[in-house]
Write a protein that holds these residues in place. Structure first.
Motif, mmCIF file in Angstrom:
data_model
loop_
_atom_site.group_PDB
_atom_site.id
_atom_site.type_symbol
_atom_site.label_atom_id
_atom_site.label_comp_id
_atom_site.label_asym_id
_atom_site.label_seq_id
_atom_site.Cartn_x
_atom_site.Cartn_y
_atom_site.Cartn_z
ATOM 1 N N UNK A 149 4.896 -5.196 3.572
ATOM 2 C CA UNK A 149 6.425 -4.941 3.477
ATOM 3 C C UNK A 149 6.196 -4.853 1.980
ATOM 4 N N UNK A 150 5.532 -5.537 1.763
ATOM 5 C CA UNK A 150 5.451 -7.139 0.159
ATOM 6 C C UNK A 150 3.933 -6.163 -0.671
ATOM 7 N N UNK A 151 2.693 -6.089 0.266
ATOM 8 C CA UNK A 151 1.948 -5.227 -0.195
ATOM 9 C C UNK A 151 2.212 -3.814 -0.938
ATOM 10 N N UNK A 152 3.531 -2.621 0.124
ATOM 11 C CA UNK A 152 3.241 -1.320 -0.345
ATOM 12 C C UNK A 152 3.752 -1.333 -1.507
ATOM 13 N N UNK A 153 4.773 -2.476 -2.574
ATOM 14 C CA UNK A 153 4.948 -1.479 -3.573
ATOM 15 C C UNK A 153 4.102 -2.123 -4.791
ATOM 16 N N UNK A 154 2.968 -3.031 -4.655
ATOM 17 C CA UNK A 154 1.873 -3.250 -5.721
ATOM 18 C C UNK A 154 0.948 -2.016 -6.005
ATOM 19 N N UNK A 155 0.475 -0.826 -5.210
ATOM 20 C CA UNK A 155 0.076 0.568 -5.654
ATOM 21 C C UNK A 155 0.681 0.281 -6.608
ATOM 22 N N UNK A 156 1.913 1.065 -6.687
ATOM 23 C CA UNK A 156 3.203 2.043 -7.760
ATOM 24 C C UNK A 156 2.876 1.410 -8.915
ATOM 25 N N UNK A 157 2.065 -0.029 -8.853
ATOM 26 C CA UNK A 157 2.692 -0.478 -10.595
ATOM 27 C C UNK A 157 0.759 -0.048 -11.252
#
Ligand code: HEC
Ligand code: HEC
Length: 435
Positions: A149-157
């Protein structure tokens, strides 16, 4: 389950195990809330999460391409189409290839997965803020329930993956200014975009009782991945459960080699065939490069060392799981090898394989994006990669290699490959869904 394993092992003749096969425990996966799962599915396929609204998670992690993109190094935002048919949209030239191979998402939702990315730059760590290590400047704004759940908010950036370039959209502008967290940060802006779509807003209100924040979006994406991309019933699993006919003879011989003489199971260990550790095996380096060390050229990728700062970790990459590996070509952190046979042969003679790498094997969309061969043309960098190799060479016959490949193909859960919820007909934003 245990009995099944013991029975079957006894059935294999003269097994001399260097490492032990492990059956999947029945509680390997969490049981996410079903409303969160279906919400996560829509978000996973919806380009609304990208700065220019032209790429979704699914574009690079597509179920028809084994939850990856079928390319050595993919094309992110600014491209159109899937896999080798992906091309550049008019006037939207991406600045660079994505520097690493898009990993498959099979089983990354299992409970034992606490390390994410080829270099493990996101991982559970009791000493880190909120218990999860994140890249600098990208610390979690609120607690989440898993490393996934932490990883998946990174590709957005990532400008190349999903955010786009400054000047193109407000998300990209904020990323370029390193305004990530807080009320005016890129994450809040993305969450606002999602909340502006009534169907998303209503469903988040129902589940989390407020307008979505970026970590809620992360939890929804993670819940979907946990549910959808489970591959737990391959011929190998059936075999371990006592169905000795489930594994064809070649695959049975391959299993013996894998856990025995070829010692594959020393790194590809446990029920998911990974020690979740990091090893340097000399996979050829392709493309723009990623993690640089002082004094190294831009096209280098030192892997784990860039995260830990430990010279022991130089050129080490995360041991990938081998479940579903028959569907997830090309292989290695740079996607250098297009077939199972070629990547297995690389393991048997890593140095020679690195030095004599045939570049025609790389699957790169035909777009001029700078020199893809900087590292491979640089003798010094090649020697650096070679020196770090920690995998011993090994003599195996062609027949033995074929048996190991047969075993790897027996790790495919064919039913799981079809998906559980599948690809949605449409998504709440009304934007096009990649099929
Ligand atoms: C442009 C292609 C692209 C897009 C879009 C993309 N990813 Fe990825 N993904 C990658 C690549 C490449 C990596 C590996 C990067 C690395 O290790 O440095 C990765 C890594 C991951 C991982 C870690 C898997 C592992 O085994 O460590 C997960 C999980 C993931 N992506 C999920 C997502 C989700 C969810 C989205 C949408 C929010 C998304 N990705 C969007 C290319 C993409
Ligand atoms: C020293 C630890 C180690 C041993 C032993 C080992 N591997 Fe690997 N393997 C790795 C690592 C690390 C990678 C990923 C390297 C990278 O991305 O640069 C990998 C990659 C792979 C891949 C590609 C998977 C993918 O998704 O890209 C396959 C297939 C594979 N190994 C099979 C085997 C087989 C078969 C054996 C035995 C002959 C074996 N490995 C022995 C560490 C090991």
């Amino acid at each position: 389950m245990r009995w099944g394993v013991i029975l079957c092992l006894a059935a294999l003749p003269n097994a001399l195990w260097a490492s032990e096969p492990v059956a999947l425990p029945p509680d390997a996966f969490p049981t996410p809330d079903s409303a969160l799962v279906t919400l996560g599915r829509d978000l996973f396929y919806d380009p609304i999460l990208s700065g220019n609204q032209n790429i979704a998670c699914a574009t690079c992690h597509h179920p028809t391409l084994g939850t990856s993109d079928g390319l050595s190094l993919g094309l992110g935002e600014g491209g159109s189409g899937l896999g080798t048919a992906r091309e550049v949209l008019d006037g939207q030239m991406p600045r660079a290839r994505i520097p690493r191979n898009a990993p498959a998402l099979w089983n990354v939702g299992a409970k034992e997965y606490v390390v994410m990315f080829h270099d493990g730059r996101v991982m559970l760590d009791p000493d880190a803020p909120l218990g999860i290590r994140m890249p600098e400047g990208r610390e979690l704004p609120a607690p989440v329930s898993s490393a996934l759940a932490a990883q998946v908010i990174l590709p957005l950036l990532s400008p190349e993956e999903m955010a786009g370039i400054a000047g193109e959209n407000p998300v990209a502008d904020r990323v370029a200014k390193e305004e990530i967290k807080g009320e005016n940060g890129a994450w809040a802006l993305i969450a606002e975009r999602v909340a502006a779509i009534p169907s998303y807003q209503e469903r988040f209100e129902r589940i989390v009782k407020r307008a979505p924040e970026i970590t809620d979006i992360g939890e929804a994406l993670a819940a979907f991945i946990q549910f959808e991309f489970r591959a737990a019933n391959s011929p190998w699993d059936q075999y371990l459960a006592g169905e000795s006919a489930a594994l064809e003879p070649a695959a049975q011989r391959g299993a013996l080699l894998f856990f025995g003489e070829a010692e594959c199971g020393s790194c590809h260990s446990g029920a998911f065939f990974t020690d979740h550790g990091f090893h340097a095996i000399g996979i050829p380096q392709i493309g723009p490069g990623k993690a640089k060390a002082a004094g190294l050229p831009s096209y280098a990728d030192i892997g784990r060392q860039a995260i830990t700062g430990d010279s022991e970790d130089r050129y080490r990459f995360h041991t990938p799981s081998l479940r579903m590996v028959g569907l997830t070509a090309p292989y290695g952190h740079s996607g250098a090898y297009p077939t199972l046979e070629s990547v297995v042969r690389h393991h048997l003679a890593p140095l020679e394989s690195l030095m004599t790498y045939d570049r025609a094997q790389a699957l790169l969309p035909a777009v001029g994006l700078g020199d893809d061969w900087g590292a491979m043309n640089d003798q010094e960098e090649l020697l650096n990669i070679a020196e770090a190799i920690e995998l011993p060479s090994r003599d195996l016959s062609d027949a033995a290699v074929a048996d190991i490949v047969a075993f790897l193909n027996a790790l495919t859960d064919k039913k799981a490959a079809k998906g559980r919820l599948g690809i949605p007909e449409n998504v709440p934003s009304g934007l096009a869904v990649d099929r």
